[in-house]
Motif scaffolding. Structure first.
Motif, short mmCIF file in Angstrom:
data_model
loop_
_atom_site.label_atom_id
_atom_site.label_comp_id
_atom_site.label_asym_id
_atom_site.label_seq_id
_atom_site.Cartn_x
_atom_site.Cartn_y
_atom_site.Cartn_z
N SER A 125 6.60 -3.43 -4.21
CA SER A 125 5.29 -3.34 -4.86
C SER A 125 4.16 -3.04 -3.88
CB SER A 125 4.98 -4.64 -5.61
OG SER A 125 4.88 -5.73 -4.71
N ASP A 127 4.13 -0.89 -1.60
CA ASP A 127 4.09 0.53 -1.27
C ASP A 127 3.33 1.37 -2.30
OD1 ASP A 127 5.68 0.25 1.00
OD2 ASP A 127 7.53 0.50 -0.11
N HIS A 128 3.14 0.84 -3.47
CA HIS A 128 2.73 1.67 -4.61
C HIS A 128 1.36 2.31 -4.46
CE1 HIS A 128 5.54 -0.85 -7.42
NE2 HIS A 128 6.19 -0.19 -6.49
N ALA A 129 0.42 1.57 -3.92
CA ALA A 129 -0.98 1.98 -4.01
C ALA A 129 -1.26 3.30 -3.31
CB ALA A 129 -1.88 0.88 -3.44
N TYR A 131 1.34 5.24 -1.09
CA TYR A 131 2.44 6.19 -0.96
C TYR A 131 2.79 6.72 -2.35
CZ TYR A 131 3.20 4.67 3.85
OH TYR A 131 3.05 4.40 5.17
N PRO A 132 2.47 7.97 -2.64
CA PRO A 132 2.71 8.49 -4.00
C PRO A 132 4.17 8.52 -4.38
CG PRO A 132 2.02 10.25 -2.51
CD PRO A 132 1.81 8.96 -1.77
N ASP A 133 5.06 8.69 -3.39
CA ASP A 133 6.49 8.76 -3.71
C ASP A 133 7.15 7.38 -3.72
OD1 ASP A 133 6.43 8.36 -0.99
OD2 ASP A 133 7.62 10.12 -0.46
N CYS A 134 6.32 6.32 -3.77
CA CYS A 134 6.84 4.97 -3.99
C CYS A 134 6.39 4.40 -5.32
CB CYS A 134 6.40 4.03 -2.86
SG CYS A 134 7.23 4.32 -1.29
N ARG A 135 5.62 5.19 -6.07
CA ARG A 135 5.13 4.72 -7.36
C ARG A 135 6.27 4.62 -8.37
NH1 ARG A 135 0.42 8.96 -8.48
NH2 ARG A 135 2.08 10.31 -7.66
N GLU A 137 6.33 5.55 -11.35
CA GLU A 137 6.44 6.79 -12.13
C GLU A 137 7.32 7.82 -11.40
OE1 GLU A 137 2.09 5.41 -12.62
OE2 GLU A 137 3.71 5.23 -11.16
#
Length: 219
Positions: A125, A127-129, A131-135, A137
């Motif tokens: 969790s 990483d989400h904010a 790093y786009p490739d950790c979201r 989605e």
């Protein structure tokens, strides 16, 4: 249980993932990726981790594509690694374009060839904010693609997606993960620098639940 490919970088998260999958009874094959990262020494730690639990370990050498990643502090050498707690602006300097899609695509290909049902990786969790490739989605889209890219569908597992690095450290302590055999520092020096954002997050992870940090830091 299932036969699974684990993406093992040599860091805390992937080491805990490795032990977590084994604890669940899965048959695990591990893969590490050399994309020309500054801290490529992490792959040696990945090898030691896998040897310690008798897990087959493959290193995919993608270092030839390093020039395609452009200007960032992880795959390049011209931008300094940011220090201190990562905020949005300095964290962006560590973003390698499309890294997870490339790493996961290679891992999925190997999983198909090994007749595995899934690829697991340690996104969490925290990483989400940025790093786009950790979201979530992104991971959901990759999971769907992995189930469509071959006649034998492969799932994408991310068991830590709803917890942070401190909670991962707690889980690792329960599993007996040898964190002294993991590498986090982005600078890739002889020892952990203790100043970069990755080292800062490592320290905070152990501190969250009052766990002993076995890491030797330069500062």
């Amino acid at each position: 249980m299932s036969k699974v490919v684990a993406v093992v970088s040599g860091g805390m998260d992937s080491a805990t993932l490795l032990y977590h999958l084994l604890d669940a009874g899965h048959e695990v094959c591990a893969i590490s990726i050399n994309y020309g990262q500054r801290h490529v020494k992490e792959l040696e730690y990945a090898r030691k981790l896998c040897e310690g639990v008798n897990v087959p370990h493959m290193v995919a050498d993608l270092s030839a594509i390093n020039p395609l990643f452009g200007a960032n502090s992880l795959s390049g050498r011209d931008i300094e690694i940011p220090e201190g707690h990562y905020a949005e602006e300095n964290m962006k300097l560590t973003v390698v374009p499309n890294r997870n899609m490339i790493l996961l695509s290679v891992s999925i290909a190997w999983a198909i060839s090994q007749q595995c049902v899934a690829v697991a990786y340690g996104a969490h969790s925290g990483d989400h904010a940025i790093y786009p490739d950790c979201r979530p989605e992104f991971a959901a889209a990759m999971d769907q693609a992995a189930q469509l890219c071959d006649w034998n569908p492969v799932q994408l597992w991310r068991p830590f997606v709803d917890i942070d690095k401190g909670d991962i450290a707690k889980r690792g302590a329960e599993l007996g993960v040898p964190y002294e055999l993991t590498w986090t520092c982005y600078k890739g020096l002889e020892e952990h620098c203790g100043k970069c954002g990755a080292c800062t997050e490592r320290k905070e992870a152990f501190a969250k639940h009052g766990l002993k940090d076995p890491t030797v830091y330069m500062a």
